[in-house]
Design an enzyme around this catalytic site. Structure first.
Site, PDB file in Angstrom:
ATOM      1  CD  GLU A  60      45.966  25.215  34.223  1.00 14.01           C
ATOM      2  OE1 GLU A  60      44.834  24.582  33.982  1.00 14.01           O
ATOM      3  OE2 GLU A  60      45.777  26.426  33.897  1.00 14.01           O
ATOM      4  CG  PHE A  99      40.770  37.957  37.647  1.00 12.79           C
ATOM      5  CD1 PHE A  99      39.411  37.561  37.039  1.00 12.79           C
ATOM      6  CD2 PHE A  99      41.680  37.872  36.728  1.00 12.79           C
ATOM      7  CE1 PHE A  99      39.333  36.784  36.116  1.00 12.79           C
ATOM      8  CE2 PHE A  99      41.280  37.146  35.329  1.00 12.79           C
ATOM      9  CZ  PHE A  99      40.222  36.590  35.112  1.00 12.79           C
ATOM     10  CD  GLN A 100      43.061  33.849  36.153  1.00  9.52           C
ATOM     11  OE1 GLN A 100      43.981  34.109  35.846  1.00  9.52           O
ATOM     12  NE2 GLN A 100      42.253  33.241  35.299  1.00  9.52           N
ATOM     13  CE  LYS A 126      51.600  40.092  36.257  1.00  9.78           C
ATOM     14  NZ  LYS A 126      50.412  40.319  35.605  1.00  9.78           N
TER      15      LYS A 126
END
Lengths: 186, 584
Positions: free
Chosen positions: B52, B114-115, B164
């Site tokens: 990234e 998570f993440q 999301k």
């Protein structure tokens, strides 16, 4: 043009000039900052101060225009005139900042702070605390047989003075709001 | 007409409406809906990087070589944190970027999901502004606002964090024309009275100088054109920061070369001795000023900058002019001409005579060798063999970067991409890919050091995949050259961890990536080797073995003013002697 006279093995050298370039008078300024009341805006302002090494003596923040989603942040800060100018310029260029006013230089301003004091004691101390509270126009907002909670409003100096007087009379705890300020006149 | 669509589709639609053609990114769980939309369209090209950080530097290269904002798309958590170095780099160099990051769904935020990372918290100090979008209905407008903020005023990176569930949910799309952007309107027009005062001073100045910076490049090609016209109209000398190279042509007659810590002797002495300094889109960085208290002690300083916080931050400006460089230069030229374009004709020739005396010192002189390639010689040959071609140069960070700035000539803006403010090793390779994506037919060369280059060498995979024929010109001295130089000069020659051990065989590495590798160690072979690199239709890794202990001069040492700069040993014979010899 001369060769550098650096002793072999010298370790105090840096790529930067490590001396403070401006040693100047330190001034105290009260800034009023009008910001969008959006998530993270206070963190942004505080982050600016900590990230660039500026001082915060006092800070208050609350929404002042519900429909316009505007909050007012009042900051008391200290620094050289150059640093104060930088602080204002850095605040002004932040995206959610609408206005920055330096109430210290923009003419006379009213500055007030509210504080609560818990003072515990009996006998002469209790009587003296109540008498001084009256002189300072502090209100009793809670009372037991051994304690008072006083509410006092005024300049930061007045609250400091009241705190000094209460200390020997049994001051247990104190809570201060920080300074709120408005320019005088219309 | 209102259009209802998912947040993910809104992202792609908003990018299209903003005129975005290329996105640099890397997919992951929290951006899958957006990647699904990218898959189903052909208007926006997605360049898949290998890390990234590479995506952000590539977007920076794209932005700097085109003048358009660069766009980055990465996932939550590690995707976002890997992007932080690039974002900070863009902030320091005022590069417009729009970074889109995925985030865990809103109902999981704060859960250590998570993440998950607090992306807006982490990037708050390294973006111009950032947003966490919690409602799909606000997503499109926020993206349009982000482009506005990134490009208006002093440019910079902005970030939009998109959970999301916001990408999956539907809402009404807001087109760019309907987005509210009125609140952020930086001042672009300069103060007329200040501009007139400056013009007046320019008429009487005996030793004037233009000191220009990256702000001229950022303001657009029109700013460079106006600057050239103004320099021609006044016949004043001009120097520039590392960031501003190319705004005024390096082959121009009034050009003094770069100034600053490794700037040219004539540029630094002219800055020190001037009586009128006209700073244009430059910010008086510590690499420029040296010792602040002795910086150009006898000059009146005018400072043109779009960012009010740049003015009086380091150096007091006698004539501050807040405004966009293009606007202010246009007005200054008008005023200058209206007043009769009267430079101080009696004094200017004397000033130029003095400058010519400094030029005779020939400060870039170095001792060449017929046995080993000197890095300066390698760059001189690269310059000579690429002259006249539309050439874009990126660099990594260190000695090679300074030599490139000294020995390569930039005649146009947007042709020089280097990490100035943050000094990010690993910048050059991904940046060169971003430049090449924007200019597929152009010659793009990354002048690198071997240590910097290794930091993001995985991006050779990106260059291969997208057929970006970038030339990696590595000046390999098997050292962290600038660190080694400082240790030699200032830390008693104790070379603590500043050599490159266990280097790869760069030619084999090139073969492993499927591109061309060239090794050159003999000055006699250098021209042919460079021509082989230029003629190859594809990416090249050029391993140029150079003198290991060459130092970069001129140099203003720590805490010294401009007039106490050091020259290289070829031109300061005798100035460095005795015990100080080892220290320079």
């Amino acid at each position: 043009m001369q060769a550098l006279n650096i002793k072999k093995g010298a370790s105090s050298h840096s790529a930067y000039d490590l001396r403070t370039p401006y040693e100047d008078v330190i001034e105290t300024h009260t800034l009023a900052v009008l910001v969008d009341n959006e998530s993270g805006v206070l963190a942004r302002v505080i982050g600016l101060f900590s990230g660039r090494g500026y001082n915060i003596e006092s800070l208050t923040v609350a929404e002042v225009d519900h429909r316009g989603h505007l909050s007012r942040i009042t900051i008391v800060t200290r620094g050289t005139p150059q640093v104060i100018e930088q602080i204002k310029a850095q605040l002004e260029r932040m995206v959610p900042v609408h206005e920055v006013h330096d109430l210290t230089v923009e003419g006379p301003a009213v500055q007030r702070e509210l504080a609560l004091f818990k003072v515990a004691g009996t006998g002469d101390h209790r009587v003296e605390a109540l008498r001084l509270a009256d002189i300072f126009r502090a209100n009793v907002v809670d009372s037991t047989l051994e304690s008072f909670v006083f509410e006092i409003t005024g300049t930061a100096e007045k609250i400091d003075a009241f705190a000094e007087l209460m200390r020997p009379l049994g001051l247990k705890e104190m809570a201060r709001t920080g300074v709120a300020a408005l320019a005088r006149g219309a | 007409m209102t259009k209802v669509m998912t947040g993910a589709r809104m992202v792609v639609q908003a990018l299209k409406d903003q005129g975005v053609e290329v996105v640099f990114g890397y997919p992951g769980g929290a951006v899958l809906p957006i990647y699904d939309e990218i898959f189903q369209q052909n208007d926006i090209r997605h360049i898949l990087v290998r890390h990234e950080q590479g995506a952000v530097h590539a977007a920076e290269g794209y932005a700097r070589s085109t003048g358009k904002p660069g766009v980055v798309l990465v996932t939550s958590g590690p995707g976002a944190t890997n992007a932080v170095t690039g974002i900070t780099d863009a902030l320091m160099d005022s590069i417009p970027l729009v970074v889109l990051t995925g985030q865990v769904p809103t109902f999981l935020i704060g859960n250590d999901a998570f993440q998950e990372a607090d992306t807006v918290g982490i990037t708050r100090p390294c973006t111009k502004h950032n947003w966490l979008v919690k409602e799909t209905s606000k997503l499109a407008e926020t993206i349009h606002q982000a482009f506005h903020v990134a490009t208006q005023g002093r440019p910079g990176p902005v970030l939009i964090d998109i959970p999301k569930d916001v990408q999956f949910a539907t809402g009404t799309y807001v087109p760019p024309a309907k987005a509210r952007t009125d609140h952020y309107r930086p001042r672009v027009k300069g103060d007329r009275a200040a501009i007139e005062r400056l013009a007046e001073l320019m008429e009487t100045a005996e030793r004037p100088i233009f000191y220009t910076g990256g702000g001229v490049i950022n303001s657009g090609t029109e700013a460079s054109r106006l600057l050239r016209e103004l320099v021609a109209a006044t016949d004043f000398p001009i120097t520039s920061t590392l960031m501003g190279l190319g705004a005024y042509p390096g082959s121009g007659k009034n050009w003094l070369g770069m100034l600053g810590m490794h700037g040219l002797y004539e540029a630094n002495l002219a800055m020190h001795g001037c009586d009128l300094m006209i700073a244009v889109g430059a910010r008086f960085d510590d690499r420029i000023t040296g010792r602040v208290t002795d910086f150009s002690p006898h000059s009146i300083k005018a400072h043109i900058d779009i960012d009010p916080s740049s003015i009086n931050k380091v150096i007091h400006a006698d004539i501050p002019i807040v405004g966009d460089v293009t606007e202010v230069l246009r007005e200054l030229l008008e005023v200058w001409k209206a007043r009769g374009a009267k430079s101080n004709r009696a004094a200017l020739p004397k000033w130029w005579a003095k400058i010519d005396g400094w030029r005779k010192v020939n400060c870039l002189n170095y001792r060449n060798s017929d046995k080993v390639i000197k890095p300066q010689y390698a760059l001189q040959r690269l310059e000579a063999l690429t002259r006249g071609r539309d050439r874009y140069i990126t660099t990594e960070v260190g000695q090679h970067q300074m030599w490139a700035a000294q020995f390569l000539t930039f005649d146009d803006p947007n042709r020089w991409m280097t990490s100035g403010g943050l000094g990010t090793m690993g910048y050059g390779l991904p940046a060169s890919i971003g430049v090449q994506i924007a200019h597929p037919e152009a010659l793009v060369i990354n002048v690198a050091g071997e240590a910097s280059w290794l930091m993001n060498m995985q991006e050779m995979g990106t260059a291969m995949q997208f057929r970006a024929p970038v030339k990696q010109f590595i000046l390999n001295n098997e050292r962290l050259g600038m660190v080694r130089q400082w240790q030699q000069l200032l830390h008693g020659e104790r070379y603590s961890h500043s050599w490159s051990e266990s280097l790869p065989d760069f030619v084999k590495l090139a073969e492993a990536f499927g591109c061309k590798g060239i090794l050159c160690s003999d000055p006699k072979d250098l021209d042919d080797a460079i021509m082989e690199m230029l003629d190859y239709d594809g990416p090249v890794i050029f391993d140029c073995l150079v003198e290991k202990h060459e130092n970069c001069f001129p140099m203003i040492p720590s805490g010294k003013p401009h007039n106490e700069m050091l020259l290289g040993d070829a031109s300061t014979e005798g100035a460095i002697s005795g015990a100080g010899g080892a220290l320079v």
